[in-house]
Design an enzyme around this catalytic site. Structure first.
Site, PDB file in Angstrom:
ATOM      1  N   GLY A  46     101.738 -14.419   1.796  1.00 26.98           N
ATOM      2  CA  GLY A  46     101.790 -15.698   2.483  1.00 26.98           C
ATOM      3  C   GLY A  46     103.089 -15.806   3.257  1.00 26.98           C
ATOM      4  N   GLN A  51     110.030 -19.995   7.421  1.00 30.51           N
ATOM      5  CA  GLN A  51     110.595 -18.709   7.027  1.00 30.51           C
ATOM      6  C   GLN A  51     110.905 -17.818   8.227  1.00 30.51           C
ATOM      7  OE1 GLN A  51     107.344 -18.078   3.913  1.00 30.51           O
ATOM      8  NE2 GLN A  51     109.053 -16.857   3.144  1.00 30.51           N
ATOM      9  N   CYS A  95     109.249 -13.948  -3.090  1.00 32.95           N
ATOM     10  CA  CYS A  95     109.287 -14.592  -1.781  1.00 32.95           C
ATOM     11  C   CYS A  95     109.973 -13.678  -0.782  1.00 32.95           C
ATOM     12  CB  CYS A  95     110.043 -15.923  -1.903  1.00 32.95           C
ATOM     13  SG  CYS A  95     110.125 -16.859  -0.373  1.00 32.95           S
ATOM     14  N   LEU A  96     109.403 -13.595   0.417  1.00 30.19           N
ATOM     15  CA  LEU A  96     110.028 -12.777   1.460  1.00 30.19           C
ATOM     16  C   LEU A  96     111.407 -13.296   1.830  1.00 30.19           C
ATOM     17  CD1 LEU A  96     106.938 -12.169   3.776  1.00 30.19           C
ATOM     18  CD2 LEU A  96     107.901 -10.637   2.045  1.00 30.19           C
ATOM     19  N   HIS A 137     103.084 -22.483  -3.108  1.00 26.04           N
ATOM     20  CA  HIS A 137     104.351 -21.817  -2.774  1.00 26.04           C
ATOM     21  C   HIS A 137     104.645 -21.961  -1.274  1.00 26.04           C
ATOM     22  CE1 HIS A 137     107.293 -18.367  -3.096  1.00 26.04           C
ATOM     23  NE2 HIS A 137     107.037 -18.370  -1.792  1.00 26.04           N
ATOM     24  N   GLU A 138     103.651 -21.662  -0.442  1.00 28.88           N
ATOM     25  CA  GLU A 138     103.862 -21.727   1.008  1.00 28.88           C
ATOM     26  C   GLU A 138     104.048 -23.167   1.484  1.00 28.88           C
ATOM     27  OE1 GLU A 138     104.711 -19.099   2.475  1.00 28.88           O
ATOM     28  OE2 GLU A 138     104.014 -17.772   0.883  1.00 28.88           O
ATOM     29  N   HIS A 141     107.538 -24.426   1.230  1.00 30.28           N
ATOM     30  CA  HIS A 141     108.407 -24.037   2.355  1.00 30.28           C
ATOM     31  C   HIS A 141     108.376 -25.085   3.462  1.00 30.28           C
ATOM     32  CE1 HIS A 141     109.868 -20.084   1.267  1.00 30.28           C
ATOM     33  NE2 HIS A 141     108.651 -19.695   0.936  1.00 30.28           N
TER      34      HIS A 141
END
Length: 171
Positions: A46, A51, A95-96, A137-138, A141
């Site tokens: 995701g 991000q 997470c990225l 999670h996304e 953000h």
């Protein structure tokens, strides 16, 4: 399509709230395509617009893709959770924007989400299990929240210290 830069903690954009997308047009679709390509390149499941430095309420998810299967990308513009289950689950998240780190986070087991799709059409989905976790999670953000913000202060500090040591080691 273009691979975008993924911002990493502690970049301040990661703690800013994203704004609604007024209209799903060619520019928004191009950004969604670029976000998906970036997510695939970074081997994520995701990716939210903040991000990659875009403060717009949009995200992409594809948690079924692997080397043998193309997956099923989901594009969400202006997503909102309209229902949550009482049941909660704990799962390990990464997470990225917090590379190389993972931690257990508690989330709702099921969520119903209303959003606009790639073409601007309103959709609703009932997500459960891993899909529900990825969506939450996304969506965090989009509100300037990282999964590490949901950890106890002790766990967060330990994780950040470990991340800092790994960054120093790479230099």
């Amino acid at each position: 399509m273009t691979k975008l830069k993924v911002y990493e903690y502690p970049h301040p954009i990661l703690h800013q709230k994203a704004e609604r997308v007024e209209k799903v047009d060619a520019e928004v679709r191009r950004l969604l395509d670029d976000m998906l390509e970036t997510m695939y390149h970074e081997v994520g499941v995701g990716l939210a617009a903040p991000q990659v430095g875009i403060l717009k309420r949009m995200l992409v998810i594809d948690y079924e893709r692997d080397e043998e299967h193309p997956g099923h990308p989901v594009y969400m513009v202006n997503p909102e959770i309209i229902w949550t289950s009482e049941e909660r689950v704990c799962g390990e998240e990464g997470c990225l924007s917090v590379p190389g780190q993972r931690a257990e986070v508690e989330r709702f087991a099921k969520v119903r989400v209303r959003y606009q799709d790639y073409n601007g059409q309103e959709q609703e989905v009932l997500a459960e299990d891993f899909f529900a976790i990825v969506i939450q999670h996304e969506m965090d953000h989009l509100d300037g929240i990282l999964y590490i913000d949901r950890l106890s202060r002790l766990k967060r500090n330990m994780l950040l210290k470990k991340m800092s040591k790994e960054r120093e080691h790479k230099k």
